[in-house]
Scaffold this motif. Sequence first.
Motif, mmCIF file in Angstrom:
data_model
loop_
_atom_site.group_PDB
_atom_site.id
_atom_site.type_symbol
_atom_site.label_atom_id
_atom_site.label_comp_id
_atom_site.label_asym_id
_atom_site.label_seq_id
_atom_site.Cartn_x
_atom_site.Cartn_y
_atom_site.Cartn_z
ATOM 1 N N LEU A 236 0.845 -1.181 0.000
ATOM 2 C CA LEU A 236 0.000 0.000 0.000
ATOM 3 C C LEU A 236 0.888 1.242 0.000
ATOM 4 O O LEU A 236 1.464 1.618 1.023
ATOM 5 C CB LEU A 236 -0.908 -0.009 1.234
ATOM 6 N N LEU A 237 1.022 1.898 -1.145
ATOM 7 C CA LEU A 237 1.902 3.052 -1.303
ATOM 8 C C LEU A 237 1.086 4.333 -1.234
ATOM 9 O O LEU A 237 0.178 4.542 -2.032
ATOM 10 C CB LEU A 237 2.632 2.970 -2.645
ATOM 11 N N THR A 238 1.388 5.192 -0.247
ATOM 12 C CA THR A 238 0.668 6.450 -0.071
ATOM 13 C C THR A 238 1.673 7.593 0.125
ATOM 14 O O THR A 238 2.867 7.353 0.336
ATOM 15 C CB THR A 238 -0.271 6.399 1.145
ATOM 16 N N ALA A 239 1.166 8.838 0.064
ATOM 17 C CA ALA A 239 2.038 9.999 0.200
ATOM 18 C C ALA A 239 1.321 11.101 0.966
ATOM 19 O O ALA A 239 0.096 11.246 0.883
ATOM 20 C CB ALA A 239 2.473 10.515 -1.172
ATOM 21 N N GLU A 240 2.101 11.876 1.712
ATOM 22 C CA GLU A 240 1.623 13.067 2.423
ATOM 23 C C GLU A 240 2.657 14.158 2.172
ATOM 24 O O GLU A 240 3.728 14.152 2.781
ATOM 25 C CB GLU A 240 1.489 12.796 3.924
ATOM 26 N N ALA A 241 2.367 15.071 1.262
ATOM 27 C CA ALA A 241 3.383 16.037 0.828
ATOM 28 C C ALA A 241 2.860 17.455 0.908
ATOM 29 O O ALA A 241 1.721 17.742 0.520
ATOM 30 C CB ALA A 241 3.836 15.731 -0.595
ATOM 31 N N ALA A 242 3.709 18.349 1.404
ATOM 32 C CA ALA A 242 3.429 19.779 1.412
ATOM 33 C C ALA A 242 4.264 20.457 0.331
ATOM 34 O O ALA A 242 5.301 19.937 -0.084
ATOM 35 C CB ALA A 242 3.766 20.380 2.783
ATOM 36 N N ALA A 243 3.817 21.627 -0.107
ATOM 37 C CA ALA A 243 4.504 22.355 -1.177
ATOM 38 C C ALA A 243 5.695 23.108 -0.578
ATOM 39 O O ALA A 243 5.594 24.289 -0.236
ATOM 40 C CB ALA A 243 3.550 23.318 -1.864
ATOM 41 N N VAL A 244 6.814 22.419 -0.454
ATOM 42 C CA VAL A 244 8.023 22.996 0.128
ATOM 43 C C VAL A 244 9.037 23.236 -0.994
ATOM 44 O O VAL A 244 9.375 22.309 -1.733
ATOM 45 C CB VAL A 244 8.628 22.049 1.189
ATOM 46 N N PRO A 245 9.537 24.468 -1.168
ATOM 47 C CA PRO A 245 10.484 24.740 -2.259
ATOM 48 C C PRO A 245 11.938 24.441 -1.854
ATOM 49 O O PRO A 245 12.359 24.729 -0.731
ATOM 50 C CB PRO A 245 10.297 26.236 -2.504
ATOM 51 N N VAL A 246 12.692 23.876 -2.772
ATOM 52 C CA VAL A 246 14.119 23.638 -2.570
ATOM 53 C C VAL A 246 14.846 23.931 -3.884
ATOM 54 O O VAL A 246 14.246 23.915 -4.959
ATOM 55 C CB VAL A 246 14.421 22.190 -2.135
ATOM 56 N N GLU A 247 16.149 24.213 -3.776
ATOM 57 C CA GLU A 247 16.999 24.359 -4.954
ATOM 58 C C GLU A 247 17.693 23.028 -5.186
ATOM 59 O O GLU A 247 18.577 22.649 -4.414
ATOM 60 C CB GLU A 247 18.034 25.469 -4.732
ATOM 61 N N ALA A 248 17.306 22.304 -6.229
ATOM 62 C CA ALA A 248 17.830 20.960 -6.422
ATOM 63 C C ALA A 248 17.749 20.557 -7.881
ATOM 64 O O ALA A 248 17.044 21.178 -8.681
ATOM 65 C CB ALA A 248 17.060 19.955 -5.553
ATOM 66 N N ASP A 249 18.495 19.502 -8.211
ATOM 67 C CA ASP A 249 18.397 18.861 -9.513
ATOM 68 C C ASP A 249 17.251 17.868 -9.432
ATOM 69 O O ASP A 249 17.345 16.855 -8.730
ATOM 70 C CB ASP A 249 19.721 18.165 -9.842
#
Length: 359
Positions: A236-249
């Motif tokens: 069971l694959l789930t996600a909990e993500a907030a809109a957090v900005p980073v400088e990345a590739d």
Amino acid sequence: MTLGVIVAVTAGLGLLVAGLGLAVMWVLRTRSIGVIMAIVVVVAVAATLAGVVAITMRMIIEGPARDIVLSVVAVGGLVGLGVAFVVARRVVAESRRLVAAVDEQPFAAPRGLPAELQSIADALEKAYARERALEGARRELVAWVSHDLRTPLAGMRAMAEALEDGVVSDPETVGRYHRQIKREVERLSAMVDDLFELSRIHAGALRLSRARIGLADLVADTLAGAEPLARAKGVLLTAEAAAVPVEADAGALGRALRNLVVNAIEHTPPDLPVVLRAGASDGTASLSVSDSCGGIPDEDLTRVFEVAFRGETARTPTSDGGAGLGLAIAEGIVRAHDGVIGVANEGRGCRFEIRLPLA
């Protein structure tokens, strides 16, 4: 003679002698440290002696009194020169002891050195220890990769010979052999890609194209790519993500996160969850992957990011596993982003966490 004149005369002569001394030291800069220390003492004595001589010549001190003053200064200079010689000999001897220790294998930092030399010796000991650890990791990697290459190649060779010799002729078996050969080729290609990526990381040749990205988008892309594998495994694959900005590739960081997710899915039993989380705390951005693998032994927690490390517990790879490079690659990519990665046991499994600077 006034005090100002005395100071001016002695300062001028001192600067002249110091300049000559620095010139001599520059010419002899590659000589022994004992020679350099002797020059320092000679410069100090010569500057003092020149000042005393110049002043006594202009003052009423004459005859025996002047000779006594000059003699005292000369004796003091000789004493200083003798002490400098003794100290220089000790420094040279300790330096040679350090050089002799470096020539011995394995290197062990000698004790009782002067503070600066002791710092150099301790740094060398740590460097040699890291080099031995890396050499051991390289040997272990070669052993693992050799094993992981030998098994699929032997199977592919057997199936190819069977098809070539006509031993297998029924369409169902031929089709199965073709599909198996294709899977093995894809597995070997992925292994070669991992080895190439790892070599770039270790060589410092990993080039990042940084841009402002959101962790929520990165998690969504990773979730979409790993969903078929999770469905096939029954995880069971789930996600909990907030809109957090980073400088990345985005590509490199996505690969690191994907390696963590695939690793979690491979070692989580069916019908149990794997959760991706993205957020911000304590001034840093965080990405975490929590699984239900049953946990990692405490003695192995510090080794999971080693090249080719594969434990003998719930995280022992299956027959279709790779060479144990995914976590090592993830760690290298995160470090290239000036971040840190760690792992801890949590609940029914463990949690891998990536921390990055906020944009």
